[in-house]
Scaffold this active site. Structure first.
Site, PDB file in Angstrom:
ATOM      1  N   ASP A   6       0.889  -1.162   0.000  1.00 54.30           N
ATOM      2  CA  ASP A   6       0.000   0.000   0.000  1.00 54.30           C
ATOM      3  C   ASP A   6       0.927   1.212   0.000  1.00 54.30           C
ATOM      4  O   ASP A   6       1.529   1.541   1.020  1.00 54.30           O
ATOM      5  CB  ASP A   6      -0.878  -0.037   1.259  1.00 54.30           C
ATOM      6  N   LYS A  68       3.195  11.137  -3.746  1.00 51.68           N
ATOM      7  CA  LYS A  68       2.118  10.467  -4.478  1.00 51.68           C
ATOM      8  C   LYS A  68       1.208  11.481  -5.192  1.00 51.68           C
ATOM      9  O   LYS A  68       0.611  11.182  -6.223  1.00 51.68           O
ATOM     10  CB  LYS A  68       1.296   9.643  -3.481  1.00 51.68           C
ATOM     11  N   ASP A 184     -13.265   5.987   1.840  1.00 49.26           N
ATOM     12  CA  ASP A 184     -11.852   6.028   2.235  1.00 49.26           C
ATOM     13  C   ASP A 184     -11.458   7.442   2.657  1.00 49.26           C
ATOM     14  O   ASP A 184     -11.270   8.321   1.815  1.00 49.26           O
ATOM     15  CB  ASP A 184     -10.995   5.538   1.048  1.00 49.26           C
TER      16      ASP A 184
END
Ligand code: AMP
Length: 592
Positions: A6, A68, A184
């Site tokens: 992850d 990211k 999420d």
């Protein structure tokens, strides 16, 4: 072995599928979360994770976090506002005089995860599954794959995070065409994805979110609340950072506690100062107070949820499950709002901050063929258990249980002063330990304890390969022992048949033996107790009552010697009856 990764905006995790279970791997300090931060030192050394985080405040110009947000982006795209470059060219990040690509920086994080896994497993890991947000486009996915390759991995698959989470929640077992919402809310981002199961594979029907909405915003709101309550003025940068970290701690604590007193010694720069040393803050905070300031932020997720539903052409009622992902969903208020939006209780069965990583591991195991055992639904051919007092079989994992499986029970000492227990592991269907097969035996010591005071937990875990691990732990002293038995499932068909036939053939005798043993244990406990009580209360009872009790006790002894089950049970009941007054008097005496 294929690792599951992850690769998160703030934190990353790695794990592998190990003898039947997806396992997250920790670094040598025991941390499973690695901060997604890279520091390029002046001496040419690159630091990743916690060490890099510590350098962030000192050398922000040499430290990169949240990479990211930039991976697979071009200058001019959302998120690249702060960096100079010609519009449309792939983003690069100027650091220590070099221009780094986001995939180079990400590869450092992946290399770190790889080394954590290799150190822990003692073997090279070269294959991986990496997760990405569902909204990542082809360029972002390709750049993530390149980062994996730069780190030395063969990237077996890039998996959408909500898909991985749904796998971790076991939702691939739902019926075909089931629909799932994955909510999420992490540290810095929010997304809501709607999945549909199609022949065992999840398809993402819709996804919406906000890449600038998450736990960090909640921390900010709580920090403002604290500053207001403490009447703090302008704070220097260092104090602001400490305040924000304290706000985060308070927020997390208040997910499980109703109130919490925040203590922050020597926070400088306030106007409630206590001399030159600075302000010592001591602020009581309640869950209700922080919920009041967090609620408007969390409510911003609602619009994205509704958009996703609309894009998927669904109503909330069409969903079969709503699952939670990301650390911020541990907040009770978040769970409450999710329930309000979807008119259904979210599934809380997994740790929300580990679900994506666990799903990546499971995906790796499926690709590597390790999960076949699970889909074959292997079962235990015979019951597994341990021998208990009196030589009885105590079943822990019954016959025909699907593996992998885990079960346990708590046991106590039957005798006063006992200072250990023998755990004898048995397999079979017979009532008496001696008629079953002995797989192994070991001792678990504990300090000498009064009868019934020791507590020993015994846990059986049987993995998909049929390997049985028996763990026994003295819960007070903490002593723990584990033994492993390889042959718990590999039993020949003939042997299983013989055992089952034996248990049928001897069913009545076996049951009789168990009942006799239980009665015997009771008699052995009761006889000395009655004798002691009679001695103590001899003066207070009429002579004929004493004689009657003695006669009944003699009958129990004689039935015990004759090994007659029915007679033993009857005489025990009669003794019980005859000692009612005695028991009451004893109780009164004990109570003073
Ligand atoms: P993630 O991106 O999934 O690692 O989530 C990180 C975010 O979850 C951070 O903002 C944390 O403060 C938040 N978080 C972690 N544990 C809790 C908790 N018990 N209650 C509220 N927020 C939490």
């Amino acid at each position: 072995m294929i690792a599951g990764i992850d690769l998160g905006t703030t934190n990353s995790l790695i794990g592998v599928y190990e003898s039947g279970f997806p396992t997250l791997l920790a670094d040598t300090d025991g941390n499973r979360l690695t901060p997604s931060v890279v520091h390029y030192g002046a001496d040419g050394e690159t630091l990743v994770g916690r060490e890099a985080s510590r350098m962030e405040a000192l050398h922000p110009e040499r430290t990169i976090s949240s990479v990211k947000r930039l991976i697979g982006r071009r200058f001019g795209d959302e998120g690249t506002e702060g960096i100079a470059g010609s519009k449309g060219a792939p983003v690069t990040i100027p650091t220590h005089g070099k221009n780094l690509t986001p995939e180079e920086v990400s590869s450092e994080i992946l290399k770190k995860l790889k080394s954590i896994a290799e150190q822990r497993l003692g073997t090279e890991i070269t294959r991986a599954v990496i997760t990405v947000p569902a909204y990542f486009n082809d360029a972002q996915r390709a750049a993530t794959r390149r980062a994996g390759e730069l780190a030395g991995f063969t990237v077996e698959r890039i998996v959408a995070e909500p898909t991985a989470a749904a796998l971790a929640y076991g939702l691939d077992k739902l019926s075909d065409r089931s629909k799932v919402a994955v909510y999420d809310l992490g540290g810095g981002t929010f997304d809501l994805s709607i999945l549909q199961l199609d022949h065992g594979v999840f398809e993402v029907l819709a996804t919406h979110g906000d890449t600038q909405l998450g736990g960090d915003d909640l921390d900010e709101a709580v920090a403002v609340l604290i500053a207001k309550k403490a009447a703090l003025g302008d704070l220097p940068l260092e104090s602001q950072i400490r305040l924000k970290a304290a706000a985060r701690e308070a927020k997390e604590r208040l997910s499980t506690e109703e109130s919490f007193t925040l203590r922050l010694p020597f926070l400088t720069g306030g106007n409630t100062g206590e001399g030159k040393g600075g302000t010592n803050l001591e602020i009581p905070l309640s869950r209700a107070e922080i919920e009041a300031v967090c609620e408007p932020i969390i409510r911003r997720t609602r619009a994205h949820c509704l958009r996703s539903l609309e894009d998927a052409g669904l109503r909330a009622e069409d969903l079969d499950q709503v699952i939670l992902v990301g650390g911020s969903t541990r907040m009770p208020l978040v769970r409450h709002i999710v329930q309000e939006i979807f008119h259904t209780e979210p599934n809380l069965s997994q740790h929300p901050d580990e679900a994506v990583a666990l799903g990546a591991i499971l995906q790796g195991a499926i690709l590597g063929g390790n999960l076949q055992h699970v889909t074959l639904l292997d079962v235990t051919p015979l019951s597994l258990g341990i021998e208990t007092f009196g030589g009885l079989m105590n079943v822990i994992i019954p016959r025909n249980t699907t593996i992998p499986t885990k079960a346990g029970e708590m046991f106590t000492n039957a005798v006063a002063g006992q200072s250990g227990m023998t755990i004898t592991i048995l397999q079979g269907e017979r009532e008496m330990a001696a008629d079953n097969w002995r797989l192994g035996s070991f001792e678990i010591p504990f300090p000498p304890s009064p009868k019934g005071a020791a507590r020993v937990g015994v846990q059986f875990s049987l993995d998909a390969d049929g390997i049985l691990q028996v763990l026994a732990r003295d819960t007070a002293g903490g002593t723990e022992k584990i033994v492993e038995i390889k042959s718990a499932v590999e039993v020949s068909d003939e042997a299983v048949e013989a055992m089952l036939a034996g248990s049928l053939e001897h069913a009545f005798e076996d049951m009789d033996a168990r009942i006799f043993t239980e009665a015997r244990l009771k008699a052995e406990e009761m006889l000395p107790a009655v004798e002691a009580a009679l001695e103590q209360l001899a003066e207070e009872l009429p002579q004929e009552e004493i004689s009657e009790i003695k006669a009944k006790a003699a009958e129990v002894t004689s039935a015990l010697e004759a090994k007659e089950t029915a007679r033993l049970k009857q005489s025990l009941a009669a003794l019980d009856q005859a000692t009612q007054t005695l028991a009451t008097k004893l109780m009164e005496k004990a109570m003073g």
